[in-house]
Design a protein around this motif. Structure first.
Motif, PDB file in Angstrom:
ATOM      1  N   ASP A   1     -61.090  75.784  28.163  1.00  0.00           N
ATOM      2  CA  ASP A   1     -61.642  76.986  28.791  1.00  0.00           C
ATOM      3  C   ASP A   1     -60.765  78.203  28.503  1.00  0.00           C
ATOM      4  O   ASP A   1     -61.263  79.330  28.420  1.00  0.00           O
ATOM      5  CB  ASP A   1     -61.752  76.798  30.310  1.00  0.00           C
ATOM      6  N   GLU A   2     -59.452  77.967  28.379  1.00  0.00           N
ATOM      7  CA  GLU A   2     -58.518  79.061  28.128  1.00  0.00           C
ATOM      8  C   GLU A   2     -58.513  79.484  26.659  1.00  0.00           C
ATOM      9  O   GLU A   2     -58.221  80.627  26.336  1.00  0.00           O
ATOM     10  CB  GLU A   2     -57.103  78.652  28.561  1.00  0.00           C
ATOM     11  N   ILE A   3     -58.836  78.552  25.768  1.00  0.00           N
ATOM     12  CA  ILE A   3     -58.863  78.853  24.328  1.00  0.00           C
ATOM     13  C   ILE A   3     -60.197  79.472  23.916  1.00  0.00           C
ATOM     14  O   ILE A   3     -60.258  80.295  23.004  1.00  0.00           O
ATOM     15  CB  ILE A   3     -58.602  77.566  23.516  1.00  0.00           C
ATOM     16  N   ASN A   4     -61.260  79.093  24.627  1.00  0.00           N
ATOM     17  CA  ASN A   4     -62.599  79.600  24.287  1.00  0.00           C
ATOM     18  C   ASN A   4     -62.636  81.130  24.363  1.00  0.00           C
ATOM     19  O   ASN A   4     -62.284  81.712  25.384  1.00  0.00           O
ATOM     20  CB  ASN A   4     -63.635  79.006  25.239  1.00  0.00           C
ATOM     21  N   GLY A   5     -63.031  81.758  23.283  1.00  0.00           N
ATOM     22  CA  GLY A   5     -63.138  83.218  23.240  1.00  0.00           C
ATOM     23  C   GLY A   5     -61.841  83.928  22.930  1.00  0.00           C
ATOM     24  O   GLY A   5     -61.804  85.164  22.881  1.00  0.00           O
ATOM     25  N   ILE A   6     -60.748  83.182  22.702  1.00  0.00           N
ATOM     26  CA  ILE A   6     -59.431  83.781  22.504  1.00  0.00           C
ATOM     27  C   ILE A   6     -59.363  84.616  21.220  1.00  0.00           C
ATOM     28  O   ILE A   6     -58.523  85.503  21.082  1.00  0.00           O
ATOM     29  CB  ILE A   6     -58.347  82.675  22.472  1.00  0.00           C
TER      30      ILE A   6
END
Length: 388
Positions: A75-80
């Motif tokens: 969730d933290e990497i998604n869209g980074i």
């Protein structure tokens, strides 16, 4: 072997460079000595990071036994990779910065997402995760299980608490009692929550593999969570290492998310429930309403219908915001539950996500307790004046 590896690496590099979000290899990085394993590892990492930009459930390179623990990192990497500032969807590129062998067929992998603007490098995020060799490929997990393997565990009903040294047992009992009351309303019976207790948000991030994230710059307290099937994982990072306190407001949101995604419910109504059942920012519903009466409804010329949707904060600060719309919905919910039971509240929550026109909202409100746009102001004043 060397010639085969060189050709394979060349072909792989051409393929990766054709991708918009290809993995970049730091020139100084030391990869596994076995050239074939090194190639398989880097290829798997790239595929994993590409899949990380899709819904978690579609990522086939997640270690099956640690799905929920890894989803919280994904969730933290998604869209980074996206930069709103520079208006580029793939401004930040993933750089492989370190690979460390930690066990047989296991590596600790570190990735940094970097972008360059006018020759100045900008770090968006740095993450670490574990690569597990399976057959002729690698699958990946977060570092959560590894970093907490020596922690203590306490079970309380359908909740499990993971903590490093000590925990407030009386507070756990208080939590369990309130959680059970919410679960009874929501008819939750087969859902399980796992909590990890940390001292602050920085410690929480490191525990799951976030070394740095630009979006969290200077953030000292927060909570992260993920869910899968009948299980929810919640990481508390707000002076929560010993669970000396908990937020009933957040507890309401957590229990609701066990039965339905909060994206599917009407947010102002959801927040109204949280105000009524759990207060906000450590302030009870009674005290929230007192502030509301003093700061908002003291204006006897207030047009509630015209102001609904403006979300003008009457809290002490932006960080501890309080919204008039949430107070109004708490009053409506209180009336609905009294007349229709929680089934009526559930119907109200599910009238559809918030929208500026509020058409579905008013249809549900009129159906449940007869409040329409026509009589909205009069009915709101009536509820305010009758609230003790």
């Amino acid at each position: 072997m060397k010639l085969t590896y060189t050709l394979t690496l060349f072909i792989t590099t051409l393929f990766l460079n054709a991708q918009t979000n290809n993995l970049q290899l730091n020139s100084n990085i030391i990869l596994p000595k076995d050239s074939i394993e090194s190639n398989i590892l880097t290829t798997s990492i790239n595929e994993f990071l590409v899949a990380a930009q899709q819904p978690n459930e579609e990522n086939k390179l997640v270690l099956e036994s640690q799905k929920i623990e890894t989803f919280i990192l994904l969730d933290e990497i998604n869209g980074i990779e996206k930069s709103g500032k520079f208006k580029e969807n793939f401004f930040y590129k993933p750089y492989l910065t370190n690979v460390v062998s930690i066990e047989k067929d296991k590596y600790l992998v570190q990735i940094s997402y970097m972008g360059v603007n006018e020759k100045t490098p900008i770090l968006s995020g740095s993450f670490e995760f574990i690569a597990h060799k399976q057959n002729n490929s690698f699958v990946f997990s977060s570092t959560l299980i590894r970093n907490t393997k020596n922690w203590k565990v306490l079970k309380a009903g359908n909740n499990t608490f993971h903590y490093e040294s000590s925990v407030n047992h009386s507070k756990i009992k208080e939590f369990e009692k309130l959680a059970n009351s919410f679960d009874k309303k929501l008819k939750v019976s087969d859902k399980h929550c796992e909590f990890y207790l940390t001292s602050d948000f920085s410690a929480l991030q490191k525990m799951i593999g976030i070394d740095y994230k630009l979006a969290y710059n200077s953030s000292s307290a927060s909570t992260l969570s993920s869910g899968i099937s009948n299980k929810k994982l919640i990481l508390l990072g707000s002076n929560s290492a010993t669970f000396n306190n908990f937020d009933p407001h957040d507890l309401w949101h957590d229990r609701l998310s066990l039965v339905i995604s909060r994206k599917k419910v009407n947010k102002p109504i959801d927040e109204g429930c949280a105000y009524l059942y759990g207060g906000s920012w450590g302030i009870s519903w009674k005290d929230i309403f007192t502030k509301f009466r003093t700061k908002v409804s003291s204006n006897k010329n207030m047009n509630w219908l015209n102001n609904y949707g403006k979300f003008e904060n009457f809290g002490e600060s932006k960080a501890t915001h309080l919204m008039p719309e949430y107070v109004l919905n708490a009053l409506f919910i209180q009336k609905i539950e009294k007349e229709k039971g929680f089934e009526g509240v559930w119907e109200f929550l599910n009238c559809g996500p918030y929208e500026k026109t509020n058409e579905n909202y008013f249809k549900a409100l009129e159906k449940l307790i007869g409040i329409s746009k026509t009589n909205f102001n009069a009915k709101v004043w009536e509820l305010i004046n009758n609230e003790k």
